[in-house]
Design an enzyme around this catalytic site. Structure first.
Site, PDB file in Angstrom:
ATOM      1  N   LYS A  98      -7.165  11.181   0.673  1.00 34.41           N
ATOM      2  CA  LYS A  98      -8.286  11.566  -0.188  1.00 34.41           C
ATOM      3  C   LYS A  98      -9.552  11.780   0.637  1.00 34.41           C
ATOM      4  O   LYS A  98     -10.313  12.720   0.397  1.00 34.41           O
ATOM      5  CB  LYS A  98      -8.510  10.510  -1.267  1.00 34.41           C
TER       6      LYS A  98
ATOM      7  N   ALA B  76     -11.062   5.692  -1.769  1.00 33.17           N
ATOM      8  CA  ALA B  76     -10.306   4.473  -2.007  1.00 33.17           C
ATOM      9  C   ALA B  76      -9.125   4.778  -2.915  1.00 33.17           C
ATOM     10  O   ALA B  76      -9.147   5.730  -3.684  1.00 33.17           O
ATOM     11  CB  ALA B  76     -11.202   3.419  -2.659  1.00 33.17           C
ATOM     12  N   ASP B  77      -8.106   3.936  -2.808  1.00 39.17           N
ATOM     13  CA  ASP B  77      -6.993   4.018  -3.737  1.00 39.17           C
ATOM     14  C   ASP B  77      -6.464   2.608  -3.975  1.00 39.17           C
ATOM     15  O   ASP B  77      -6.325   1.825  -3.030  1.00 39.17           O
ATOM     16  CB  ASP B  77      -5.868   4.906  -3.210  1.00 39.17           C
ATOM     17  N   THR B  78      -6.192   2.305  -5.245  1.00 39.59           N
ATOM     18  CA  THR B  78      -5.728   0.978  -5.636  1.00 39.59           C
ATOM     19  C   THR B  78      -4.298   1.062  -6.137  1.00 39.59           C
ATOM     20  O   THR B  78      -3.964   1.920  -6.952  1.00 39.59           O
ATOM     21  CB  THR B  78      -6.648   0.397  -6.730  1.00 39.59           C
TER      22      THR B  78
ATOM     23  N   GLY C 136      -6.888   0.473  -0.508  1.00 39.24           N
ATOM     24  CA  GLY C 136      -7.217   1.055   0.782  1.00 39.24           C
ATOM     25  C   GLY C 136      -8.582   1.705   0.656  1.00 39.24           C
ATOM     26  O   GLY C 136      -8.856   2.401  -0.325  1.00 39.24           O
TER      27      GLY C 136
END
Length: 195
Positions: free
Chosen positions: A57, A73-75, A110
């Site tokens: 991203k 960010a990625d959850t 992340g």
């Protein structure tokens, strides 16, 4: 914006991430969500998926915003090696809640900060969450409220699901979608936020 620092681009459409950043006094100059395929690779672990998606991203947004500082960010919610979906249907949300009921799970986020020069700084944050054993009535009431829609693991800890949490170890803001301590450290490290 301070003339000494590059514009900050948030590579996310999540209003929760914008709200979390506002808590620490950070307002992105631009919000630039990317169309990233979030399908896990074969045998990919939850923590690795979170790190990979955040990096992808950030790279996609940086290509569209040269000269900017890009935050992505990625959850991902994981139970063991299993990756739980971002629930899009009530059936998916119910499956998630049934699986999480009375169990411990991990919430991985992340976070990647990509500088205008192309340097990538990253953190991977792991928060352990344990849900109480959920009754059928609790699950049905929660599903009826609809706040599970689009949420990793089928729940929103900042909403009514907070009462399900029996134990939490780590960053609460991470479970919402952005670990604030680590994000602030990254922004301070590049001089965008004051120490």
């Amino acid at each position: 914006m301070n003339a000494e620092r590059p514009p900050l681009v948030l590579a996310s459409a999540s209003p929760r991430r914008r709200d979390l950043l506002a808590r620490i006094g950070v307002v992105p100059d631009r919000v630039l969500p990317t169309d990233t395929d979030e399908t896990p690779r074969k045998a990919e672990l939850p923590r690795l998926l979170a790190a990979r998606l955040a990096a992808e991203k950030a790279a996609a947004a940086a290509a569209l915003a040269p000269g900017a500082l890009v935050l992505a960010a990625d959850t991902v919610v994981g139970v063991g090696r299993r990756i739980l979906p971002k629930a899009e249907t009530e059936v998916e949300a119910r499956r998630c809640l049934d699986l999480l009921s009375g169990r411990r799970h991990h919430v991985y986020t992340g976070v990647v900060l990509l500088t205008p020069e192309g340097k990538a700084l990253s953190r991977l944050v792991d928060t352990i969450v344990t849900f109480q054993r959920l009754t059928e009535a609790q699950i049905a009431d929660y599903l009826a409220g609809g706040e599970w829609q689009g949420k990793a693991g089928g729940y929103a800890i900042q909403g009514r699901a907070e009462v399900f949490v029996r134990f939490l170890s780590g960053s609460h803001s991470n479970v919402i979608g952005l670990p604030l301590f680590e994000t602030a450290q990254l922004l301070r490290g590049v001089g965008w936020l004051r120490p």
